[in-house]
Design a protein around this motif. Structure first.
Motif, PDB file in Angstrom:
ATOM      1  N   LEU A 184       2.109   1.603  29.946  1.00 43.91           N
ATOM      2  CA  LEU A 184       1.398   2.320  28.872  1.00 43.91           C
ATOM      3  C   LEU A 184       0.677   3.522  29.477  1.00 43.91           C
ATOM      4  O   LEU A 184      -0.528   3.522  29.676  1.00 43.91           O
ATOM      5  CB  LEU A 184       0.410   1.383  28.161  1.00 43.91           C
ATOM      6  CG  LEU A 184      -0.122   1.924  26.830  1.00 43.91           C
ATOM      7  CD1 LEU A 184       0.970   1.931  25.773  1.00 43.91           C
ATOM      8  CD2 LEU A 184      -1.305   1.096  26.325  1.00 43.91           C
ATOM      9  N   GLY A 185       1.480   4.556  29.773  1.00 48.79           N
ATOM     10  CA  GLY A 185       0.919   5.837  30.230  1.00 48.79           C
ATOM     11  C   GLY A 185       1.231   6.887  29.180  1.00 48.79           C
ATOM     12  O   GLY A 185       1.287   6.584  27.983  1.00 48.79           O
ATOM     13  N   SER A 247       6.500   4.850  36.581  1.00 49.39           N
ATOM     14  CA  SER A 247       6.698   5.965  37.507  1.00 49.39           C
ATOM     15  C   SER A 247       6.855   5.503  38.948  1.00 49.39           C
ATOM     16  O   SER A 247       7.095   6.308  39.841  1.00 49.39           O
ATOM     17  CB  SER A 247       5.471   6.880  37.413  1.00 49.39           C
ATOM     18  OG  SER A 247       4.303   6.084  37.529  1.00 49.39           O
ATOM     19  N   SER A 248       6.701   4.204  39.183  1.00 45.70           N
ATOM     20  CA  SER A 248       6.739   3.691  40.550  1.00 45.70           C
ATOM     21  C   SER A 248       7.947   2.759  40.713  1.00 45.70           C
ATOM     22  O   SER A 248       8.399   2.131  39.754  1.00 45.70           O
ATOM     23  CB  SER A 248       5.435   2.932  40.804  1.00 45.70           C
ATOM     24  OG  SER A 248       5.639   1.878  41.683  1.00 45.70           O
ATOM     25  N   ALA A 249       8.448   2.677  41.955  1.00 43.82           N
ATOM     26  CA  ALA A 249       9.608   1.819  42.220  1.00 43.82           C
ATOM     27  C   ALA A 249       9.202   0.361  42.427  1.00 43.82           C
ATOM     28  O   ALA A 249      10.033  -0.509  42.644  1.00 43.82           O
ATOM     29  CB  ALA A 249      10.332   2.326  43.460  1.00 43.82           C
ATOM     30  N   ASP A 250       7.915   0.136  42.317  1.00 40.54           N
ATOM     31  CA  ASP A 250       7.350  -1.170  42.594  1.00 40.54           C
ATOM     32  C   ASP A 250       7.515  -2.087  41.370  1.00 40.54           C
ATOM     33  O   ASP A 250       6.543  -2.559  40.798  1.00 40.54           O
ATOM     34  CB  ASP A 250       5.859  -0.921  42.910  1.00 40.54           C
ATOM     35  CG  ASP A 250       5.150  -2.164  43.338  1.00 40.54           C
ATOM     36  OD1 ASP A 250       5.834  -3.117  43.723  1.00 40.54           O
ATOM     37  OD2 ASP A 250       3.903  -2.177  43.252  1.00 40.54           O
ATOM     38  N   LEU A 251       8.771  -2.313  40.965  1.00 36.66           N
ATOM     39  CA  LEU A 251       9.010  -3.062  39.722  1.00 36.66           C
ATOM     40  C   LEU A 251      10.213  -3.970  39.926  1.00 36.66           C
ATOM     41  O   LEU A 251      11.258  -3.507  40.387  1.00 36.66           O
ATOM     42  CB  LEU A 251       9.323  -2.043  38.611  1.00 36.66           C
ATOM     43  CG  LEU A 251       9.140  -2.486  37.169  1.00 36.66           C
ATOM     44  CD1 LEU A 251       7.665  -2.691  36.844  1.00 36.66           C
ATOM     45  CD2 LEU A 251       9.732  -1.425  36.233  1.00 36.66           C
ATOM     46  N   ASN A 252      10.069  -5.247  39.543  1.00 38.44           N
ATOM     47  CA  ASN A 252      11.182  -6.175  39.657  1.00 38.44           C
ATOM     48  C   ASN A 252      11.961  -6.164  38.342  1.00 38.44           C
ATOM     49  O   ASN A 252      11.587  -6.827  37.377  1.00 38.44           O
ATOM     50  CB  ASN A 252      10.628  -7.572  39.977  1.00 38.44           C
ATOM     51  CG  ASN A 252      11.726  -8.598  40.080  1.00 38.44           C
ATOM     52  OD1 ASN A 252      12.917  -8.266  39.965  1.00 38.44           O
ATOM     53  ND2 ASN A 252      11.349  -9.844  40.278  1.00 38.44           N
ATOM     54  N   SER A 335      -2.979   5.078  37.417  1.00 38.55           N
ATOM     55  CA  SER A 335      -2.773   4.578  36.039  1.00 38.55           C
ATOM     56  C   SER A 335      -4.081   4.621  35.254  1.00 38.55           C
ATOM     57  O   SER A 335      -4.351   3.762  34.415  1.00 38.55           O
ATOM     58  CB  SER A 335      -2.211   3.147  36.026  1.00 38.55           C
ATOM     59  OG  SER A 335      -1.009   3.084  36.716  1.00 38.55           O
ATOM     60  N   ASP A 336      -4.906   5.609  35.548  1.00 42.00           N
ATOM     61  CA  ASP A 336      -6.202   5.730  34.896  1.00 42.00           C
ATOM     62  C   ASP A 336      -6.202   6.937  33.965  1.00 42.00           C
ATOM     63  O   ASP A 336      -7.165   7.681  33.888  1.00 42.00           O
ATOM     64  CB  ASP A 336      -7.287   5.867  35.986  1.00 42.00           C
ATOM     65  CG  ASP A 336      -8.676   6.010  35.404  1.00 42.00           C
ATOM     66  OD1 ASP A 336      -8.906   5.466  34.307  1.00 42.00           O
ATOM     67  OD2 ASP A 336      -9.522   6.684  36.027  1.00 42.00           O
TER      68      ASP A 336
END
Ligand code: NAP
Ligand code: ZN
Ligand code: ZN
Length: 348
Positions: A184-185, A247-252, A335-336
């Motif tokens: 939610l950005g 926006s980040s690759a840090d996702l499974n 994410s702020d």
């Protein structure tokens, strides 16, 4: 030439700072636009920090441009001085390839001319974006902003709005469809509002609990935090469409594929700097699809602006001055952002 002032990045690790440059004099079909507001898209950050490669400095970022027509070239027929207009992610395309001819100019086979960090039609003049006070664009790539949309809130629609509207239309979000929005950005919050207006049942999937109230207030029917394993299990196999805006690759990705029904689709619009890994079994089970989507065409962007005006849909914005942009970037990275920073161009 027309004098322009803006803010630019001079190198990947340098903060943005004041930058004077020039725009071309208007040609027959050009529109000269006094820029009033420009949204900050996460793509601006990926680009100026050279996370996608191919950055060419100096870069004046910004492709969520809203302003007022200052002057028009002699053959312009679509716009008049004083009109409220917008410019999105590209300022021209070849106009001749099969995609351009089918109003899919965002997928121009010869490469559309991106609003910044690209080249103009001559193939050598660098394009510079909307963190600046004036821009000159061919009328065929200028959007009309309906008068009912305030210019500051219209700006983010030119990228965040169209980037989620296009896949929601393509994959037919609407009544009876369950749509998930991951992240939610800037893009994600527009996806919630637009999917809701299209009549879909909307679920936000977020990487913390912090945005739950906001998501429900914006129109989401459900909210799932990525730490809530039980909720992921309960909703397994239930979604028709999931839009991944992260926006980040840090996702499974496997945990999101498991939420899709038979033949349903996960669409990535988020474009991290590193690859995401996919196990084919996630797709093999339930014949699932994985897709991508790039902004939207000029025609569809106009349709989206008219849709947002009709349904009274606007982004939630936080206005910043030109000298606060570097700080705003840091907050986006954390994410702020609630939920799109918009630059007041009068402060440039
Ligand atoms: P944004 O405002 O920063 O939103 C990204 C959201 O992703 C964050 O608000 C956060 O939402 C989530 N997120 C961030 N880091 C995360 C992490 N480590 N793990 C899980 N979730 C994380 O960015 P944006 O402007 O909406 O852009 C999103 C992406 O779309 C960017 O990569 C951008 O370049 C790309 N983009 C693509 C297109 C296209 O045409 N395909 C167009 C525009 C932008 P939660 O806090 O809710 O988890
Ligand atoms: Zn963008
Ligand atoms: Zn083309």
């Amino acid at each position: 030439m027309i004098k322009a002032k803006g803010i630019a990045a001079q190198a990947a690790k340098a903060p943005l700072g004041p930058f004077d440059f020039e725009r071309r004099d208007p040609k027959d079909h050009d529109v000269v636009i006094d820029i009033k507001f420009c949204g900050i898209c996460h793509s601006d950050i990926h680009t100026v920090r050279d996370e996608w490669g191919a950055a060419r400095y100096p870069i004046v970022p910004g492709h969520e441009i809203a302003g007022v027509v200052r002057a028009i070239g002699p053959k312009v027929t679509n716009f008049e001085v004083g009109d409220h207009v917008g410019v999105g992610c590209f300022v021209d395309s070849c106009r001749e390839c099969t995609n351009c001819k089918q109003d899919l100019d965002n997928y121009c086979l010869n490469g559309m001319n991106s609003t910044y960090n690209g080249f103009e039609k001559d193939g050598k003049t660098p394009t510079q974006g909307g963190y600046s006070d004036v821009i000159v664009v061919d009328e065929n790539y200028v959007l009309r902003i309906p008068k009912s949309l305030p210019l500051d809130k219209a700006a983010p629609l030119l990228c965040a709005g169209i980037t989620v509207y296009s896949p929601l239309m393509h994959w037919k979000a609407g009544p009876g469809k369950k749509v998930g929005v991951v992240g939610l950005g800037g893009l994600g919050h527009m996806a919630v509002k637009i999917a809701r207006a299209m009549g879909a049942e909307v679920t936000v999937l977020s990487h913390s609990d912090k945005k739950k109230e906001d998501a429900l207030r914006m129109g989401a029917h459900h909210f799932i935090s990525s730490s809530d394993k039980g909720a992921f299990q309960n909703r397994a196999g239930s979604f028709d469409l999931i839009i991944n805006t992260v926006s980040s690759a840090d996702l499974n990705l496997a945990t999101y594929f498991a939420l899709l029904k038979l033949d349903a689709t996960l669409v990535s619009v988020g474009a991290p700097d590193k690859p995401l890994s996919i196990h084919p079994i996630s797709l093999i089970m339930q014949r699932r699809n994985y897709a991508g989507s790039l902004i939207g065409s000029i025609k569809e962007t106009q349709e989206m602006l008219d849709f947002c005006a009709k349904h009274n849909i606007t982004p939630e914005i936080e206005m910043v001055k030109a000298d606060q942009v570097n700080e705003a970037y840091e907050r986006v990275l954390k994410s702020d952002v609630r939920y799109r920073f918009v630059i007041d161009i009068a402060t440039v």
